[in-house]
Motif scaffolding. Structure first.
Motif, PDB file in Angstrom:
ATOM      1  N   GLY A  70       0.683  -0.802  -0.157  1.00 49.40           N
ATOM      2  CA  GLY A  70      -0.247  -0.026   0.383  1.00 49.40           C
ATOM      3  C   GLY A  70       1.208   1.427  -0.049  1.00 49.40           C
ATOM      4  O   GLY A  70       0.282   2.770   0.887  1.00 49.40           O
ATOM      5  N   ARG A  71       2.322   0.975  -0.750  1.00 45.42           N
ATOM      6  CA  ARG A  71       3.034   2.255  -0.289  1.00 45.42           C
ATOM      7  C   ARG A  71       3.373   3.236  -2.011  1.00 45.42           C
ATOM      8  O   ARG A  71       3.566   2.282  -3.452  1.00 45.42           O
ATOM      9  CB  ARG A  71       3.924   2.129  -0.200  1.00 45.42           C
ATOM     10  N   PRO A  72       3.236   4.258  -2.393  1.00 43.74           N
ATOM     11  CA  PRO A  72       3.315   4.610  -3.781  1.00 43.74           C
ATOM     12  C   PRO A  72       4.513   4.654  -4.617  1.00 43.74           C
ATOM     13  O   PRO A  72       4.690   3.952  -5.650  1.00 43.74           O
ATOM     14  CB  PRO A  72       2.655   5.844  -3.760  1.00 43.74           C
ATOM     15  N   ILE A  73       6.018   4.039  -3.807  1.00 44.01           N
ATOM     16  CA  ILE A  73       6.944   3.734  -4.738  1.00 44.01           C
ATOM     17  C   ILE A  73       7.099   2.448  -4.352  1.00 44.01           C
ATOM     18  O   ILE A  73       7.235   2.145  -2.772  1.00 44.01           O
ATOM     19  CB  ILE A  73       7.997   4.986  -3.963  1.00 44.01           C
ATOM     20  N   ASP A  74       6.809   1.860  -5.380  1.00 46.30           N
ATOM     21  CA  ASP A  74       7.788   0.545  -5.328  1.00 46.30           C
ATOM     22  C   ASP A  74       9.489   0.194  -4.558  1.00 46.30           C
ATOM     23  O   ASP A  74       9.787  -0.548  -3.482  1.00 46.30           O
ATOM     24  CB  ASP A  74       7.766  -0.539  -6.402  1.00 46.30           C
TER      25      ASP A  74
END
Length: 655
Positions: free
Chosen positions: A9-13
């Protein structure tokens, strides 16, 4: 599943911290670097390559590094951004220059490598500017060993690692050992991959415990463990200071993954077979491997599938020239594992095509093009009214102003295009139009030639070496599938030559087909054009664009079906003008609602009458610009308002 627990659920992998440089690759194979005649510029640096490669595989990557405030720095950030990588954390250095690397391909085992990194920007990465808030938005953080080699970059790496640990970000070390960057070899020995050094081992081991995943070659684990040429002893030394999962890259043998105790022999570790391919260039293969590995692990794949993809990525890149530019796309990997690929990678035409067309490209969903690539027509007009040909270059620059005017007034940004010749008549206008973000086409055919001949050159491939990559090669061919055999084969050979040249140069190709008048049969025009298009596909020629005369709705539907079957990555078709009246063309757009038709490319209809009057001094510069712009606007509005245009693009606000 892997043993790594990536937060969700975080924008940057993945954020990549480390080297970001410009690679200048010698274009001559088998040559010493000293003898290189020309070089190709691509994005480089191990961290830059990884951020680029992960983005190319469809994940959201970010770059944490530093570039100079100059052209090379902007090249790197623009290249990353185009690929979909977040560049918000790339610092800009007011004093230092962006790092450069010069690379060559001497033979299968010799790859000259010269790092030009004296006090360079990425080695001045500022620890105080590392953002905790940004790191907290990441699922994984990858750091390269080079950025543990100096106090400044070590501090920046330590800061990022501390934030990552605090927020549960998985921490990855690419050991990335380059002895020259630790000051252990002569500066010209950049290709040397291993020099034993106790200080380097100590510096690495002080940091190894901060990582969850360590990745390196056998030589890189020698330096990390400190036991030269004894892999198991080195791995055991690493294990004493780190609980991380270890991934040992073993070239064509594949890789080993060790999550727990070190085995007595490396073959006792879980091993994953590599791909056997013919090697062209080993540079960048490790970055491709890690890009594929991390992209797969981040998508929840297990070690079997992740290493399978990683090994494939590495194998594809060693078969190609360059590093980042050689990174595969998802479509390429799908073909690689399809069971239908050519075992000889450089002979796989479909893989090469996918590498070209399945990457991130600037979208052109709607294209309104004013064409003033004409040469003989402008000369004829000047002769007709008694004007000097020397006025034509200035006239074409006025047409650039008319294009610019309509773009601003009709909010046409991202949809504006021009066709301009590179001859002495159009050279100044072409230069003026280039670099604005417009679609820029450039003709290659000798006007009126049948059989096809190229203008001002006997070698189109040699000529295109000097073209900007953004220029689209436009080729008009007077062609009918029922041409006499000798004529048809000669024409096809010239188009094949152009196709090969554009594949090498990187320029897109627009193929314009006009049926010869003596072979046109009433009511059969559409079917003849479609047969011509199909013939070129049969020859393996897949242009990015088709430029065709207006067709019936059934003709456009048939073209759509053909493109879906023969080349789904084709950009589409545009409508040519053939000097038809303005209203005729506007009316014809009503039949072009099929989404395969992206727009129009019209010339003389827009500017012929106004040009004659300008050449006769009956119209001043502003009057000429206004009149041509009004005609161009008429077609833009007709295109956007065409009957049932479900794919019509909304007007955008001017930037």
């Amino acid at each position: 599943m892997s043993t790594l627990n990536f937060p969700q659920g975080r924008p940057i992998d993945l954020a990549c911290l480390g080297r970001l440089a410009v690679d200048l690759y010698a274009q001559q194979f088998g040559s010493r670097l000293e003898d290189a005649r020309s070089m190709a510029m691509t994005l480089g640096g191990s961290s830059g390559n990884q951020a680029f490669g992960v983005a190319r595989l469809g994940l959201k990557s970010a770059m944490i590094s530093r570039v100079g405030k100059e052209q090379m720095g902007r090249f790197l950030t623009e290249t990353l951004e185009k690929e979909g990588c977040d560049i918000s954390q790339v610092q800009v250095d007011e004093e230092r220059l962006t790092a450069l690397v010069l690379l060559g391909l001497k033979d299968r085992d010799t790859f000259p490598l010269l790092f030009v990194r004296e006090n360079c920007a990425d080695m001045a990465l500022d620890a105080a500017s590392i953002s905790e808030d940004f790191v907290a938005q990441c699922r994984a953080l990858a750091i390269t060993g080079t950025h543990l080699s100096t106090p400044g970059t070590r501090a920046a790496s330590a800061a990022a690692l501390a934030y990552a640990k605090k927020h549960g970000v998985i921490r990855v070390l690419d050991i990335d050992y380059r002895p020259v960057l630790w000051g252990l070899t002569a500066r010209g020995a950049g290709e040397n991959r291993y020099v034993a050094d106790d200080h380097v081992t100590q510096q690495l081991q002080e940091m190894l415990g901060e990582f969850d995943l360590l990745v390196g070659t056998e030589e890189e684990f020698f330096i990390a463990g400190g036991v030269a040429h004894d892999l198991i002893a080195s791995l055991r030394a690493v294990r004493k200071v780190s609980k991380a999962t270890l991934v040992v890259k073993r070239g064509s043998l594949g890789c080993c993954v060790i999550a727990g105790d070190i085995p007595f022999h490396i073959d006792g570790a879980p091993s994953f077979k590599g791909e056997r391919v013919e090697v062209l260039n080993v540079l960048g293969a490790g970055d491709a491997f890690l890009s594929g590995l991390l992209a797969s692990l981040l998508q929840g794949m297990d070690w079997v599938d992740s290493t399978r993809i990683a090994n494939a990525c590495g194998a594809i890149v060693v078969s190609r020239h360059a590093c980042s530019a050689a990174m595969p796309t998802q479509a390429e990997l799908a073909h690689w594992f399809s069971g239908s690929r050519n075992p000889k990678v450089d002979a796989d035409a479909q893989l090469a095509h996918l590498h070209r067309v399945s990457v991130q490209r600037k979208p052109w969903d709607e294209l309104c093009v004013m064409a003033y690539d004409h040469r003989s027509q402008f000369k004829d007009m000047a002769a007709e009214v008694g004007a000097n040909e020397s006025q034509i270059p200035y006239l074409k620059k006025l047409l650039v102003l008319a294009t610019e005017k309509v773009e601003a007034e009709q909010q046409l940004q991202g949809h504006t295009g021009v066709l301009i010749d590179g001859s002495s008549l159009g050279m100044d206008a072409l230069a003026s139009a280039t670099g604005r973000g417009w679609w820029v086409g450039r003709p290659v055919e000798l006007p009126g030639s049948r059989p096809l001949r190229f203008d001002e050159t006997n070698s189109i491939g040699s000529a295109m070496i000097h073209w900007p990559t953004e220029h689209v090669a436009k080729c008009l061919v007077h062609y009918h599938p029922d041409d006499a055999l000798a004529l048809r084969l000669e024409q096809e050979a010239r188009v094949q030559e152009l196709w090969d040249a554009t594949r090498e140069s990187g320029n897109e190709l627009l193929l314009e087909i006009i049926l010869p008048r003596d072979l046109i049969q009433a009511g059969e025009e559409d079917s003849a054009v479609l047969r011509a298009v199909e013939r070129f596909y049969d020859l393996g020629i897949k242009p990015e664009w088709w430029k065709l005369a207006p067709m019936q709705e059934s003709g456009w539907a048939a073209l759509q079906k053909m493109l879906a079957e023969r080349d789904p990555y084709c950009r589409g078709a545009v409508i040519l003008g053939l000097n038809q009246p303005l209203q005729y063309l506007a009316d014809s757009f009503a039949k072009a609602t099929n989404p395969v038709v992206k727009g129009f490319m019209v010339g003389r209809t827009l500017w012929a009458d106004a040009s004659k009057r300008w050449l006769k001094s009956e119209l001043n510069d502003q009057g000429f610009v206004d009149e041509v712009a009004a005609n161009y606007t008429t077609l833009v509005l007709a295109w956007r308002g065409r009957k049932g245009a479900a794919t019509r693009s909304p007007k955008r606000k001017a930037a």
